[in-house]
Design a protein around this motif. Structure first.
Motif, PDB file in Angstrom:
ATOM      1  N   TYR A 189     -61.702 -26.895  57.504  1.00  0.00           N
ATOM      2  CA  TYR A 189     -60.788 -27.182  56.391  1.00  0.00           C
ATOM      3  C   TYR A 189     -59.355 -26.757  56.680  1.00  0.00           C
ATOM      4  O   TYR A 189     -58.449 -27.132  55.946  1.00  0.00           O
ATOM      5  CB  TYR A 189     -61.303 -26.587  55.073  1.00  0.00           C
ATOM      6  CG  TYR A 189     -61.157 -25.096  54.912  1.00  0.00           C
ATOM      7  CD1 TYR A 189     -62.161 -24.240  55.342  1.00  0.00           C
ATOM      8  CD2 TYR A 189     -60.027 -24.554  54.307  1.00  0.00           C
ATOM      9  CE1 TYR A 189     -62.034 -22.880  55.186  1.00  0.00           C
ATOM     10  CE2 TYR A 189     -59.898 -23.185  54.145  1.00  0.00           C
ATOM     11  CZ  TYR A 189     -60.916 -22.351  54.586  1.00  0.00           C
ATOM     12  OH  TYR A 189     -60.781 -21.001  54.425  1.00  0.00           O
ATOM     13  N   LEU A 190     -59.156 -25.974  57.744  1.00  0.00           N
ATOM     14  CA  LEU A 190     -57.781 -25.614  58.097  1.00  0.00           C
ATOM     15  C   LEU A 190     -57.208 -26.574  59.129  1.00  0.00           C
ATOM     16  O   LEU A 190     -56.087 -26.419  59.594  1.00  0.00           O
ATOM     17  CB  LEU A 190     -57.735 -24.184  58.662  1.00  0.00           C
ATOM     18  CG  LEU A 190     -58.020 -23.070  57.671  1.00  0.00           C
ATOM     19  CD1 LEU A 190     -58.035 -21.724  58.369  1.00  0.00           C
ATOM     20  CD2 LEU A 190     -56.990 -23.059  56.550  1.00  0.00           C
ATOM     21  N   ASN A 191     -57.998 -27.567  59.475  1.00  0.00           N
ATOM     22  CA  ASN A 191     -57.614 -28.411  60.599  1.00  0.00           C
ATOM     23  C   ASN A 191     -56.774 -29.633  60.240  1.00  0.00           C
ATOM     24  O   ASN A 191     -56.211 -30.277  61.107  1.00  0.00           O
ATOM     25  CB  ASN A 191     -58.873 -28.864  61.343  1.00  0.00           C
ATOM     26  CG  ASN A 191     -58.704 -28.690  62.832  1.00  0.00           C
ATOM     27  OD1 ASN A 191     -57.605 -28.391  63.296  1.00  0.00           O
ATOM     28  ND2 ASN A 191     -59.763 -28.883  63.575  1.00  0.00           N
ATOM     29  N   GLY A 192     -56.722 -29.964  58.965  1.00  0.00           N
ATOM     30  CA  GLY A 192     -55.951 -31.142  58.579  1.00  0.00           C
ATOM     31  C   GLY A 192     -55.754 -31.182  57.082  1.00  0.00           C
ATOM     32  O   GLY A 192     -56.068 -30.209  56.399  1.00  0.00           O
ATOM     33  N   PRO A 193     -55.243 -32.293  56.590  1.00  0.00           N
ATOM     34  CA  PRO A 193     -54.934 -32.383  55.165  1.00  0.00           C
ATOM     35  C   PRO A 193     -56.119 -32.050  54.265  1.00  0.00           C
ATOM     36  O   PRO A 193     -57.265 -32.313  54.610  1.00  0.00           O
ATOM     37  CB  PRO A 193     -54.515 -33.843  54.993  1.00  0.00           C
ATOM     38  CG  PRO A 193     -53.995 -34.244  56.316  1.00  0.00           C
ATOM     39  CD  PRO A 193     -54.831 -33.500  57.315  1.00  0.00           C
ATOM     40  N   VAL A 194     -55.798 -31.481  53.142  1.00  0.00           N
ATOM     41  CA  VAL A 194     -56.809 -31.122  52.155  1.00  0.00           C
ATOM     42  C   VAL A 194     -57.436 -32.394  51.583  1.00  0.00           C
ATOM     43  O   VAL A 194     -56.741 -33.346  51.259  1.00  0.00           O
ATOM     44  CB  VAL A 194     -56.153 -30.314  51.013  1.00  0.00           C
ATOM     45  CG1 VAL A 194     -57.119 -30.136  49.852  1.00  0.00           C
ATOM     46  CG2 VAL A 194     -55.684 -28.973  51.535  1.00  0.00           C
TER      47      VAL A 194
ATOM     48  N   GLN B 281     -62.173 -20.393  48.112  1.00  0.00           N
ATOM     49  CA  GLN B 281     -61.606 -20.586  49.443  1.00  0.00           C
ATOM     50  C   GLN B 281     -60.179 -21.143  49.352  1.00  0.00           C
ATOM     51  O   GLN B 281     -59.288 -20.712  50.074  1.00  0.00           O
ATOM     52  CB  GLN B 281     -62.472 -21.577  50.207  1.00  0.00           C
ATOM     53  CG  GLN B 281     -62.833 -21.138  51.594  1.00  0.00           C
ATOM     54  CD  GLN B 281     -63.916 -22.030  52.177  1.00  0.00           C
ATOM     55  OE1 GLN B 281     -63.969 -23.224  51.942  1.00  0.00           O
ATOM     56  NE2 GLN B 281     -64.798 -21.432  52.945  1.00  0.00           N
ATOM     57  N   LEU B 282     -60.013 -22.081  48.429  1.00  0.00           N
ATOM     58  CA  LEU B 282     -58.689 -22.679  48.260  1.00  0.00           C
ATOM     59  C   LEU B 282     -57.692 -21.642  47.754  1.00  0.00           C
ATOM     60  O   LEU B 282     -56.542 -21.590  48.206  1.00  0.00           O
ATOM     61  CB  LEU B 282     -58.752 -23.859  47.290  1.00  0.00           C
ATOM     62  CG  LEU B 282     -57.423 -24.601  47.105  1.00  0.00           C
ATOM     63  CD1 LEU B 282     -57.058 -25.377  48.358  1.00  0.00           C
ATOM     64  CD2 LEU B 282     -57.460 -25.527  45.912  1.00  0.00           C
ATOM     65  N   LEU B 283     -58.147 -20.787  46.837  1.00  0.00           N
ATOM     66  CA  LEU B 283     -57.257 -19.751  46.303  1.00  0.00           C
ATOM     67  C   LEU B 283     -56.897 -18.753  47.396  1.00  0.00           C
ATOM     68  O   LEU B 283     -55.752 -18.301  47.496  1.00  0.00           O
ATOM     69  CB  LEU B 283     -57.907 -19.042  45.113  1.00  0.00           C
ATOM     70  CG  LEU B 283     -58.096 -19.922  43.872  1.00  0.00           C
ATOM     71  CD1 LEU B 283     -58.849 -19.178  42.783  1.00  0.00           C
ATOM     72  CD2 LEU B 283     -56.772 -20.430  43.342  1.00  0.00           C
ATOM     73  N   ALA B 284     -57.883 -18.424  48.244  1.00  0.00           N
ATOM     74  CA  ALA B 284     -57.612 -17.516  49.360  1.00  0.00           C
ATOM     75  C   ALA B 284     -56.602 -18.151  50.312  1.00  0.00           C
ATOM     76  O   ALA B 284     -55.673 -17.486  50.793  1.00  0.00           O
ATOM     77  CB  ALA B 284     -58.910 -17.177  50.090  1.00  0.00           C
ATOM     78  N   LEU B 285     -56.782 -19.436  50.565  1.00  0.00           N
ATOM     79  CA  LEU B 285     -55.848 -20.146  51.434  1.00  0.00           C
ATOM     80  C   LEU B 285     -54.445 -20.117  50.846  1.00  0.00           C
ATOM     81  O   LEU B 285     -53.455 -19.857  51.539  1.00  0.00           O
ATOM     82  CB  LEU B 285     -56.305 -21.603  51.627  1.00  0.00           C
ATOM     83  CG  LEU B 285     -55.301 -22.564  52.282  1.00  0.00           C
ATOM     84  CD1 LEU B 285     -54.936 -22.116  53.686  1.00  0.00           C
ATOM     85  CD2 LEU B 285     -55.849 -23.994  52.312  1.00  0.00           C
ATOM     86  N   SER B 286     -54.364 -20.345  49.550  1.00  0.00           N
ATOM     87  CA  SER B 286     -53.055 -20.381  48.915  1.00  0.00           C
ATOM     88  C   SER B 286     -52.376 -19.012  48.942  1.00  0.00           C
ATOM     89  O   SER B 286     -51.178 -18.902  49.201  1.00  0.00           O
ATOM     90  CB  SER B 286     -53.202 -20.869  47.476  1.00  0.00           C
ATOM     91  OG  SER B 286     -51.940 -20.977  46.887  1.00  0.00           O
ATOM     92  N   ASP B 287     -53.165 -17.960  48.703  1.00  0.00           N
ATOM     93  CA  ASP B 287     -52.605 -16.601  48.776  1.00  0.00           C
ATOM     94  C   ASP B 287     -52.102 -16.313  50.185  1.00  0.00           C
ATOM     95  O   ASP B 287     -51.028 -15.737  50.377  1.00  0.00           O
ATOM     96  CB  ASP B 287     -53.664 -15.560  48.393  1.00  0.00           C
ATOM     97  CG  ASP B 287     -53.950 -15.597  46.891  1.00  0.00           C
ATOM     98  OD1 ASP B 287     -53.172 -16.237  46.159  1.00  0.00           O
ATOM     99  OD2 ASP B 287     -54.963 -14.996  46.473  1.00  0.00           O
TER     100      ASP B 287
END
Lengths: 209, 184
Positions: free
Chosen positions: A52-57, B121-127
């Motif tokens: 999920y860190l590899n490209g657009p959400v 996970q998204l919230l962690a990413l955003s932080d």
């Protein structure tokens, strides 16, 4: 400091073999174990990036009728009814035990069509179900007391509901006639009804609010 | 001249305030587009959140495909931030709901566009992205363009006015950095 870390990270990435990389890191970090550790972690992440860190959400259209997402918080007031307990759920609706305080104090079973499920077809089934129950008048058949729309979303998303008496005095186990009532109505999901032990219906009235 | 085009023009002329004026307009358009999609598509349908950003661009800025790259550049910087805020606020709300928050609000909102990764996970990413913004603002912007604006690394490089080699390096470092930060 952070520039140094970054520079070592990039230089280590460009090494052609793991051995070269190890040698380079040994040289570049010297005795600085924490630095070595941080860069090691960065390189490991770089070697195995999580997808999920590899490209657009990617997003999903997370509509409430997508399955089990629908739940109204217990204690919520809908018209004169206060939701107390969820007792059943089917494809189209959820059934709650609710308390009515006005004009009479009693417990009722309240079935609410899930938001997004209130299509013409489903509402027609709902109506047919209500009609079928209305034609039957027996103490052991659920009685429709009320019907209408929660109208709670304020966005044209109206959920229909009906209410039927419920409570200890009516908890009588599966009733053949009630089951037949389900079968003869075009509404074919018996799971959408209150559990047979808590639901009985007979006679009805529909109100539009 | 549309409101958005006017704002992009001020951005071009170096008015930093203009980005703040643009954000709510883009934010609203993205939500509106998401709601329109909800009405058409099946629940659980996945899409690139960033496809909405591109659609918003076409609707707000570029009806005839005539606009210059500079407009695109400014637009995507703002739109990526708007998309991030939408997904984050939906994830926050979802999390609050899980803990017994307001179900009615959360469940009946028609433009509930959710990232397909779990909301925690998204919230962690955003932080972590906020932390990256404090330490490496340029890299954080690149990441936002990539994650929430849907630009390729090369396009993001162009938008930020850096070489694509630099962008590739920044991207690799930022991605690894975020992954470590989230794992902590």
């Amino acid at each position: 400091m952070k520039d140094q870390e970054e520079a070592i990270f990039h230089a280590a990435r460009e090494q052609s073999s793991p051995e070269d990389r190890g040698r380079y890191l040994h040289e570049a970090c010297g005795d600085d174990a924490p630095l070595r550790e941080r860069i090691g972690a960065l390189l490991a992440a770089d070697d195995h990036p999580v997808s999920y860190l590899n490209g657009p959400v990617v997003a999903t259209l997370d509509r409430p009728d997508a399955g089990d997402a629908f739940a109204i918080e217990l204690g919520t007031q809908i018209g004169p009814y206060t939701l107390r307990e969820q007792i059943g759920e089917g494809g189209f609706g959820v059934v709650y035990v609710a308390e009515q305080t006005h004009p009479v104090a009693r417990k009722v079973a309240l079935k609410i069509i899930k938001p997004g499920m209130d299509t013409k077809e489903v509402i027609a089934r709902f109506e047919a179900e209500r009609q079928a129950l209305a034609m039957m008048d027996h103490p052991n058949i659920a009685k429709v007391l009320d019907a209408g729309s929660t109208g709670e979303s304020g966005k044209g998303d109206r959920s229909n509901l009906c209410a039927a008496p419920s409570g200890p005095s009516r908890q009588i186990g599966p009733v053949p006639l009630f089951r037949r009532g389900v079968l003869i109505s075009p509404w074919n999901s018996s799971a959408a009804f209150p559990s047979p032990s808590s639901a009985t219906m007979s006679g009805s009235r529909r109100v539009k609010d | 001249m549309s409101e958005v085009t006017r704002i992009l023009k001020s951005l071009e002329e170096g008015d930093p305030q203009a980005a703040d004026d643009l954000l709510p307009l883009v934010y609203d358009e993205l939500r509106r587009l998401a709601a329109a999609k909800m009405a058409r598509e099946k629940p659980g349908q996945t899409l690139q959140a960033t496809a909405l950003v591109h659609e918003a661009y076409v609707r707000l800025v570029d009806p005839q495909g005539q606009r210059c790259w500079n407009d695109r550049r400014h637009f995507f910087l703002v739109a990526a931030e708007a998309m991030r805020r939408i997904l984050i606020s939906n994830a926050r709300r979802k999390n609050a709901t899980k803990r017994g928050g307001d179900h009615k609000q959360a469940d009946i909102d028609p433009d509930d566009l959710a990232a397909s990764i779990p909301s925690e996970q998204l919230l962690a990413l955003s932080d972590s992205l906020d932390e990256l913004t404090r330490r490496h603002p340029d890299k954080a912007q690149l990441v936002k363009l990539r994650y929430f604006g849907g630009l390729t690394v090369a396009e993001a490089a162009e938008a930020l006015g850096i070489s694509s080699t630099t962008a590739e390096r920044h991207w690799a470092y930022a991605r690894a950095w975020l992954q470590c930060q989230i794992a902590e």
